[in-house]
Scaffold this active site. Structure first.
Site, short mmCIF file in Angstrom:
data_model
loop_
_atom_site.label_atom_id
_atom_site.label_comp_id
_atom_site.label_asym_id
_atom_site.label_seq_id
_atom_site.Cartn_x
_atom_site.Cartn_y
_atom_site.Cartn_z
N ASN A 1 1.16 -1.10 -0.32
CA ASN A 1 0.17 0.07 0.40
C ASN A 1 0.53 0.91 -0.03
O ASN A 1 1.67 1.40 1.04
CB ASN A 1 -0.73 -0.16 1.68
CG ASN A 1 -1.69 0.90 1.22
OD1 ASN A 1 -1.69 2.54 -0.03
ND2 ASN A 1 -2.44 1.95 2.72
N LYS B 1 0.22 4.08 0.06
CA LYS B 1 -0.90 5.41 0.25
C LYS B 1 -0.20 7.02 -0.75
O LYS B 1 -0.41 6.94 -1.09
CB LYS B 1 0.22 5.90 2.00
CG LYS B 1 0.13 4.47 2.76
CD LYS B 1 0.17 4.57 4.05
CE LYS B 1 0.57 3.25 4.69
NZ LYS B 1 0.70 3.30 6.34
N HIS C 1 -9.46 1.34 4.89
CA HIS C 1 -8.24 1.45 6.32
C HIS C 1 -7.97 2.18 6.93
O HIS C 1 -9.07 3.17 7.09
CB HIS C 1 -6.99 2.12 5.36
CG HIS C 1 -5.38 2.17 5.76
ND1 HIS C 1 -4.84 3.32 6.39
CD2 HIS C 1 -4.64 0.64 4.51
CE1 HIS C 1 -4.18 2.40 7.27
NE2 HIS C 1 -3.57 1.09 5.82
N GLU D 1 -6.62 4.78 8.31
CA GLU D 1 -6.57 5.68 7.80
C GLU D 1 -7.83 5.99 7.58
O GLU D 1 -6.91 7.62 7.70
CB GLU D 1 -4.72 6.15 6.97
CG GLU D 1 -3.71 5.69 8.09
CD GLU D 1 -2.82 5.17 6.85
OE1 GLU D 1 -3.16 5.42 6.06
OE2 GLU D 1 -1.44 4.86 8.06
N GLU E 1 -5.24 -4.69 10.35
CA GLU E 1 -4.17 -4.32 10.52
C GLU E 1 -3.89 -3.67 12.63
O GLU E 1 -5.24 -2.53 12.36
CB GLU E 1 -4.36 -3.17 9.83
CG GLU E 1 -4.03 -4.18 9.25
CD GLU E 1 -3.87 -2.73 7.74
OE1 GLU E 1 -1.89 -2.50 6.60
OE2 GLU E 1 -3.86 -1.56 7.12
N GLY F 1 2.99 1.24 10.93
CA GLY F 1 4.05 3.51 10.50
C GLY F 1 4.85 2.84 12.10
O GLY F 1 5.91 3.77 11.91
N SER G 1 3.74 -2.64 10.09
CA SER G 1 5.31 -2.66 10.49
C SER G 1 5.47 -4.16 10.34
O SER G 1 6.91 -4.60 10.36
CB SER G 1 5.45 -2.61 11.74
OG SER G 1 5.50 -1.15 12.25
C1 PEP Z 1 -0.37 -0.26 6.85
O1 PEP Z 1 -0.93 1.50 6.32
O2 PEP Z 1 -1.76 -0.75 5.90
C2 PEP Z 1 0.98 -1.01 6.64
C3 PEP Z 1 0.70 -1.68 7.52
O3 PEP Z 1 1.71 0.44 7.34
P1 PEP Z 1 3.16 -0.58 7.52
O4 PEP Z 1 3.27 -1.80 7.36
O5 PEP Z 1 3.70 1.05 7.38
O6 PEP Z 1 2.76 -0.02 9.01
#
Ligand code: PEP
Length: 250
Positions: free
Chosen positions: A10, A12, A92, A94, A167, A173, A212
Site C-alpha cells: 500500500n 498510500k 484502511h 487512515e 491491522e 508505521g 510494520s
Molecule cells: C498499512 O498502512 O497498511 C501498513 C501496514 O503500514 P506499515 O507497513 O507501514 O506499518
C-alpha cells in the site's frame, strides 16, 4: 484448507512517475514468487503502472460505494477497472479515522467493488486503547461482522476475491508488532467469524496481517496459523525492501 498467500503493498500518498521502476522490479519478482503479489498505488499511477508491468496486479486504495455521481475527488470501481486495476483496499484505518468512514460505508464499498469485478482487501484493526483494555478480539470481531460484504456463497467466487487485513492501528508505521500469540489469537477469532458469516466458504477468505511488516519479521509472521499474507505500507515503497517480504511468503 491451504490458502495461497497474498502479499500486497500500500503506497498510500507516495509515488510519482519516477517510482514506476519499483513497480517493474516487484512485478518481475512476482513472476517467480510462490504467492500472489499486488501493489495498491495512488490513482494517478495506476494506468502507467499497468502499462509498465503488464500482467501484474495493480490496485487502488479506496473506492466509492456509488457507481457514479456528484462525489468530488472520489473514485468509482468502474474508474479503477478502466485504469487497469484488479483490486482495491477498503476501510484502511487512515480513512476510517481521517474521513470518518463507518463499518456500514466500508461494507457498501466492498460490495460495490466486488460486484464490479474488483478483488477487495478489507481492513480492520483496534486502537492502542482498545488493546490495552483487553477488548481487541471482541472489538475487531464486531468490526468485521459489521463490515463484511453480503453474498459470499462459494458459488459467487467472492471468498477467493476477498481478503481481510487485520491491522492493529498502533502497529501501523510504528515499528511495533503484536506477539505471534496475539496475531494467532486474532486471526483464529476472525476465521471463526468468517465461517459463521459465510459457512464453509469463509474458509477460503484470506486473512492478512498488516502493521510494520518488514523483511526481518515477515517469515515469523507468515508462519502463524491463519496468516495468509500481509498488507505492507512503508516497506512496499522500495522493491529492495518489499521483494524479500514476498520471498518470505514462499
Ligand atoms: C498499512 O498502512 O497498511 C501498513 C501496514 O503500514 P506499515 O507497513 O507501514 O506499518
Amino acid at each position: 484448507m491451504a490458502r495461497r498467500k497474498l502479499v500486497a503493498g500500500n503506497w498510500k500518498m507516495h509515488g510519482l512517475a519516477g517510482d514506476l521502476g519499483e513497480v517493474t522490479a516487484v512485478s518481475l519478482a512476482a513472476e517467480t514468487a510462490g504467492a500472489d503479489v499486488a501493489l495498491c498505488l495512488p490513482a494517478t499511477l495506476i494506468e502507467r503502472a499497468v502499462r509498465a508491468a503488464p500482467g501484474f496486479a495493480i490496485g487502488g486504495q479506496d473506492v466509492h460505494s456509488a457507481d457514479k455521481g456528484a462525489h468530488t475527488g472520489c473514485i468509482s470501481a468502474a474508474m479503477l477497472i478502466d485504469a487497469g486495476a484488479r483490486l482495491t483496499i477498503v476501510g484502511h484505518s487512515e480513512r476510517r479515522e481521517a474521513q470518518g468512514e463507518s463499518d456500514a460505508e466500508v461494507k457498501a464499498k466492498a460490495e460495490t467493488a466486488l460486484s464490479a469485478g474488483l478483488d477487495v482487501i478489507l481492513c480492520i484493526g483496534e486502537s492502542d486503547a482498545v488493546r490495552e483494555a483487553g477488548r481487541a478480539v471482541e472489538t475487531v470481531s464486531a468490526q468485521l461482522d459489521a463490515s463484511l460484504p453480503h453474498g459470499a456463497a462459494a458459488s459467487t467466487g467472492v471468498p477467493d476475491r476477498l481478503a481481510i487485513a487485520y491491522e492493529p492501528i498502533w502497529a501501523i508505521g510504528t515499528g511495533k508488532v503484536p506477539s505471534t500469540a496475539d496475531i494467532a489469537e486474532m486471526h483464529a477469532a476472525l476465521r471463526g467469524r468468517l465461517v459463521a458469516a459465510y459457512g464453509e466458504a469463509g474458509d477460503a477468505v484470506r486473512i492478512l496481517y498488516g502493521g510494520s511488516v518488514k523483511a526481518s519479521n515477515a517469515a515469523e509472521i507468515f508462519a502463524v496459523a491463519d496468516v495468509d499474507g500481509a498488507l505492507v505500507g512503508g516497506a512496499s515503497l522500495k522493491s529492495a525492501d518489499f521483494v524479500p517480504i514476498v520471498e518470505a511468503a514462499r
